[in-house]
Design an enzyme around this catalytic site. Structure first.
Site, PDB file in Angstrom:
ATOM      1  N   LYS A 490       0.838  -1.199   0.000  1.00 19.95           N
ATOM      2  CA  LYS A 490       0.000   0.000   0.000  1.00 19.95           C
ATOM      3  C   LYS A 490       0.876   1.253   0.000  1.00 19.95           C
ATOM      4  O   LYS A 490       2.050   1.185   0.396  1.00 19.95           O
ATOM      5  CB  LYS A 490      -0.909  -0.006   1.226  1.00 19.95           C
ATOM      6  CG  LYS A 490      -0.126  -0.028   2.532  1.00 19.95           C
ATOM      7  CD  LYS A 490      -1.007  -0.386   3.718  1.00 19.95           C
ATOM      8  CE  LYS A 490      -0.199  -0.350   4.999  1.00 19.95           C
ATOM      9  NZ  LYS A 490      -0.813  -1.127   6.075  1.00 19.95           N
ATOM     10  N   TYR A 716      14.498  31.519   7.003  1.00 22.29           N
ATOM     11  CA  TYR A 716      13.231  32.159   7.383  1.00 22.29           C
ATOM     12  C   TYR A 716      13.140  32.386   8.879  1.00 22.29           C
ATOM     13  O   TYR A 716      13.586  31.549   9.670  1.00 22.29           O
ATOM     14  CB  TYR A 716      12.046  31.285   6.986  1.00 22.29           C
ATOM     15  CG  TYR A 716      11.729  31.313   5.516  1.00 22.29           C
ATOM     16  CD1 TYR A 716      11.370  32.521   4.890  1.00 22.29           C
ATOM     17  CD2 TYR A 716      11.757  30.152   4.765  1.00 22.29           C
ATOM     18  CE1 TYR A 716      11.065  32.542   3.544  1.00 22.29           C
ATOM     19  CE2 TYR A 716      11.446  30.167   3.419  1.00 22.29           C
ATOM     20  CZ  TYR A 716      11.100  31.368   2.820  1.00 22.29           C
ATOM     21  OH  TYR A 716      10.794  31.386   1.492  1.00 22.29           O
TER      22      TYR A 716
HETATM   23  C1  LIG Z   1      -0.198  -1.923   6.893  1.00 26.87           C
HETATM   24  C2  LIG Z   1      -0.844  -3.115   7.398  1.00 26.87           C
HETATM   25  C3  LIG Z   1      -0.082  -4.242   7.800  1.00 26.87           C
HETATM   26  C4  LIG Z   1       1.422  -4.253   7.860  1.00 26.87           C
HETATM   27  O1  LIG Z   1       1.866  -3.676   9.050  1.00 26.87           O
HETATM   28  P1  LIG Z   1       3.451  -3.546   9.368  1.00 26.87           P
HETATM   29  O2  LIG Z   1       3.505  -3.033  10.746  1.00 26.87           O
HETATM   30  O3  LIG Z   1       3.995  -2.592   8.392  1.00 26.87           O
HETATM   31  O4  LIG Z   1       4.008  -4.907   9.212  1.00 26.87           O
HETATM   32  C5  LIG Z   1      -0.778  -5.382   8.138  1.00 26.87           C
HETATM   33  N1  LIG Z   1      -2.122  -5.422   8.126  1.00 26.87           N
HETATM   34  C6  LIG Z   1      -2.878  -4.362   7.781  1.00 26.87           C
HETATM   35  C7  LIG Z   1      -4.351  -4.470   7.799  1.00 26.87           C
HETATM   36  C8  LIG Z   1      -2.265  -3.170   7.415  1.00 26.87           C
HETATM   37  O5  LIG Z   1      -3.016  -2.110   7.092  1.00 26.87           O
END
Ligand SMILES: *Cc1c(COP(=O)(O)O)cnc(C)c1O
Length: 821
Positions: A490, A716
């Site tokens: 993702k 700044y």
């Molecule tokens: C992002 C996500 C993971 C992975 O989590 P990590 O801590 O990066 O291993 C697993 N399950 C879901 C539903 C997620 O959204």
């Protein structure tokens, strides 16, 4: 390039196998250990090794790809199913592979140089190749093939076409070097150095040294620096030696190093009571050491000092890794112009095949300068390779490759020089394709790479794909072999890339991918990803796209479930896979446990959907404070999934573990795990996972350096100042690139030429300033924002956030560049 031939029956004798032969005259030319890399199946011998995966599980696959010759371990294979294949049964396939390599090596009497040491092996090997190729035809380990398997495959390349071999030897645990020595039987040994890094499997630096030195037990000549070997140990060396270093008594004794203003360095040293010097185009310590090693080798091989001087001047940095980046007109460019020999061409073509984002694949290839070898044979082999690896079109550059143009497909085009090609390049109308650029150095293919790459703003996020593969392996090894892996890609794979990463994961045979939104999944499908993909937050408006692109939705409420079934009712589709998300305590998305009966009711009426998996997400898996809560969550999921299972007539997967849970709760493995941040080399569990490698490095450069007086202010709001005066450097990264504004005023640090320097003043949108007072730093120098040092974890701590936010927050305007060895 391996023109040696053995009959399979000869190999059976050499490795002392129990041979079950149906065609004992089969010719063997290639050794194969990975069925994804089959290329000339009828002349390949497949060794079923037990590395990360058990090669015996891939025999059917290999057979289907046309392989007929196999080395397997006793009683592992039912031969009845594969009647026309040859099987050599042995005790241990790795030992047999090594025995064959060892035998093959003894067929040649030319010198073999072996290189061991903590750092610099690959560079020394390549520099020796540059320095010696006017005098020798050299066979050498491809890339950094230096392991128990890599060395065997390197030696297999030896043939009568060469008159010198240079082989790298690397070890990761005690006891390995003897096997390498027996295979390589080196005549000349080179120890580069012994560094403190990587102690994992060794009790001490001394144990590591002793192990490395085993390689050199029987050499005629050993080249080393006394700085790395204690005196008592040196006295145990029996061979002739050539030593280098600054100590009294070294054969090549360094007296002085002078850095010039042109970026070069003059090294003055004594050899046989005379003072000599070389000039090299590098100033850093590591390059200096590598050059001294090469100098020692050339002297001991009897080269004239004047020849050495001339050749040292033109040493070039070796880009060991191929580089993948975005090109013009939606092309992907794979740039591998570091070397151009057949074995590295094969590696690059395999990588090209693995990246499936474009259907069309073009290769731009120069002459292959393998001196003294049968040219016709080389280009026939190349033509055969391109055919087998599915290259759409070839653009050949050079007089030699042009001469053999008739070997290649009719749509191939040839140009005598790079300049001729550049003049006509507009005619090719490159678009939506993957272009591999592979040329020998003298063809200056950089200019082609520059022409075809989209312009790179000087800040880039470098992604090390080997490190990513390593991290995947680390987690695979923690899991039971039947546990499936879903990788979370993702948000552009946590900022590190889209189809580039997905293609690599697909090649490495993960079981599932997961994205947040449907459009991320659509992009992956359009880039050749055929793995199952779960979409975690599909919009109601994107449900049709899900079906069209075979994306599997996470369903977390009844509105979705009903809407999806209604949509499917209008189609012929049945049993569309869906994933039921249960809220076991995170309180984000998900059904509640008491929704079970109603879910079952709906599913019993409709045959339109089928549950592929039931899952939940842990809210605090990385922190022991929440362990009781995490266990409660697991219990809630387990009882939900068991209850559901009783109601359904088919099996489904259950999963809950994220990265931290994989490391901390073996019982959370269930049927599948969802690997996220760990793949990118960041351990979110408290226990440090030191086997993980850094994947992402954010880099930029220094635009300008300024003198600052004690009364001046910087940036700044006039927040910055240097009370004693000094120098600042302005670098091209700001909060619009994802460098958080809270890193201002000394909170953030960046690495420049091995100096960790703090920010000064506020962070601007596109730039920020560093305090580099009194350090040897120049305009144009490279700046590491995060990577190996400073680590992204430490940066995150400094501004009280988590590595996820920093990594995923690197803005899309920062170019991603991928490296692969
Ligand atoms: C992002 C996500 C993971 C992975 O989590 P990590 O801590 O990066 O291993 C697993 N399950 C879901 C539903 C997620 O959204």
């Amino acid at each position: 390039m391996g023109m040696q031939r053995y009959k399979i029956k000869e190999i059976a004798n050499i490795i002392n196998a129990n041979a079950l032969l149906t065609n004992e005259e089969d010719d063997i030319q290639h050794l194969l250990i990975d069925t994804r890399k089959v290329e000339d199946p009828l002349r390949s011998l497949f060794f079923a090794l037990k590395a990360n995966r058990d090669g015996h599980d891939f025999i059917i696959d290999a057979y289907q790809k046309g392989i007929r010759n196999f080395v397997v371990e006793k009683s592992r294979i039912d031969r009845i199913n594969l009647p026309d294949a040859n099987f050599l049964e042995v005790e241990d396939t790795l030992v047999s592979l090594q025995a064959l390599a060892s035998y093959h090596r003894t067929q040649f009497s030319y010198p073999v140089i072996a290189i061991a040491g903590s750092n610099g092996k690959t560079i020394v090997k390549d520099w020796l190749n540059q320095l010696l190729s006017p005098d020798y035809t050299i066979v050498r380990s491809p890339k950094s093939f230096n392991s128990q398997i890599g060395v065997a495959l390197s030696l297999w390349q030896m043939s009568d076409d060469y008159n010198l071999a240079i082989i790298e030897a690397g070890i990761s645990k005690p006891g390995e070097m003897d096997a390498l020595r027996k295979m390589i039987k080196p005549d000349i040994g080179i120890l580069t150095n012994i560094k403190k890094a990587h102690f994992e499997n060794f009790d001490s630096k001394q144990e590591k040294l002793e192990e490395k030195m085993k390689l050199f037990k029987d050499v005629d000549l050993l080249i080393y620096s006394p700085e790395y070997i204690p005196e008592w140990f040196q006295r145990t060396i029996n061979s002739n030696t050539f030593t280098w270093g600054s100590e009294v008594g070294c054969d090549l004794r360094i007296k002085e190093r002078i850095k010039t203003d042109f970026g070069t360095q003059i090294i003055i040293a004594d050899f046989k009571k005379h003072s000599y010097q070389i000039e090299i185009p590098f100033q850093d310590d590591a390059s200096t050491e590598n050059a001294l090693i090469c100098w020692s080798v050339l002297l001991s091989l009897g080269l004239e000092q004047s020849t050495i001087e001339a050749r040292m001047k033109s040493l070039v940095v070796v880009k060991m890794r191929l580089e993948m980046k975005h090109g013009i007109n939606n092309c992907t460019i794979i740039d591998d112009s570091y070397s151009c020999d057949v074995s590295s061409l094969i590696i690059a073509l395999d990588f090209l095949q693995q990246q499936k984002q474009h259907k069309k694949r073009t290769l731009i290839l120069s002459d292959i300068p393998e001196i003294g070898k049968d040219k016709e044979k080389i280009y026939r082999r190349v033509a055969e390779l391109l055919e087998n690896k599915g290259i759409e079109r070839l653009i050949g550059i050079g007089e030699e490759i042009s001469r053999y143009s008739s070997f290649f497909k009719s749509n191939s085009r040839f140009f005598p020089t790079t300049i001729d090609f550049l003049k006509h390049s507009h005619r090719f109308n490159f678009h939506d394709e993957t272009i591999l650029i592979k040329g020998a150095r003298k063809f200056s293919f950089e200019s082609i790479s520059k022409l075809l790459s989209s312009k790179i703003h000087e800040t880039s996020l470098e992604i090390n794909l080997n490190a990513l593969e390593n991290n995947l392996r680390v987690y695979k090894n923690k899991l039971k072999s039947k546990t499936k892996i879903m990788v979370m890609v993702k948000a552009f794979s946590y900022g590190s890339g889209s189809f580039e990463i997905a293609n690599l994961l697909q090649f490495n045979q993960v079981d599932y991918l997961a994205v947040a939104y449907a459009d991320e999944g659509v992009t992956l499908r359009s880039s050749g990803i055929h793995l199952p993909i779960m979409v975690m937050s599909p919009d109601l408006s994107s449900l049709e796209a899900l079906i069209e692109y075979k994306l599997e939705p996470e369903i977390f409420d009844f509105e979705y479930l009903n809407a999806f079934i209604n949509l499917l009712d209008k189609t012929e589709v049945k049993q569309y896979p869906i994933h039921i998300k249960l809220d076991s305590g995170m309180h984000r998305l998900g059904f509640n446990p008491e929704d079970l009966a109603k879910i079952v009711e709906i599913l019993k009426v409709s045959d339109k959907v089928k549950i592929a998996s039931v899952f939940s997400h842990l809210a605090g898996a990385d922190d022991p404070i929440h362990d009781d809560f995490s266990r409660k969550q697991m219990a809630i999921l387990n009882s939900f999934s068991q209850a559901l299972s009783k109601e359904l007539s088919y099996p489904f997967l259950t999963h809950i573990a994220n990265t931290a849970a994989i490391s901390r709760f073996p019982e959370s493995e269930l049927d599948m795990v969802r690997l996220g941040i760990g793949l990118y080399g960041i351990s979110s569990a408290l226990a440090q996972d030191n086997e993980l490698e850094t994947v992402a490095t954010l880099k930029t450069t220094i635009s300008q350096i300024k003198e600052i007086n004690e009364n001046d202010t910087i940036g700044y709001g006039r927040k910055g100042s240097l009370p004693k005066g000094g120098q600042i450097a302005t670098v091209k990264i700001g909060y619009a690139d994802g460098y958080n504004r809270r890193f201002g005023n000394g909170i953030g640090k960046m690495l420049v030429n091995d100096f960790l320097v703090p920010t000064v003043g506020n962070i601007c949108m596109d730039m920020c300033m560093l305090d580099i007072s009194n350090l040897d730093i120049r305009e144009g120098d490279e700046v590491i924002v995060f990577g190996l040092n400073p680590k992204i974890e430490d940066l995150a701590k400094a501004i009280e956030t988590i590595p996820y936010e920093l990594l995923a927050g690197v803005s899309q305007r920062v170019k991603r560049v991928y490296f692969y060895e």
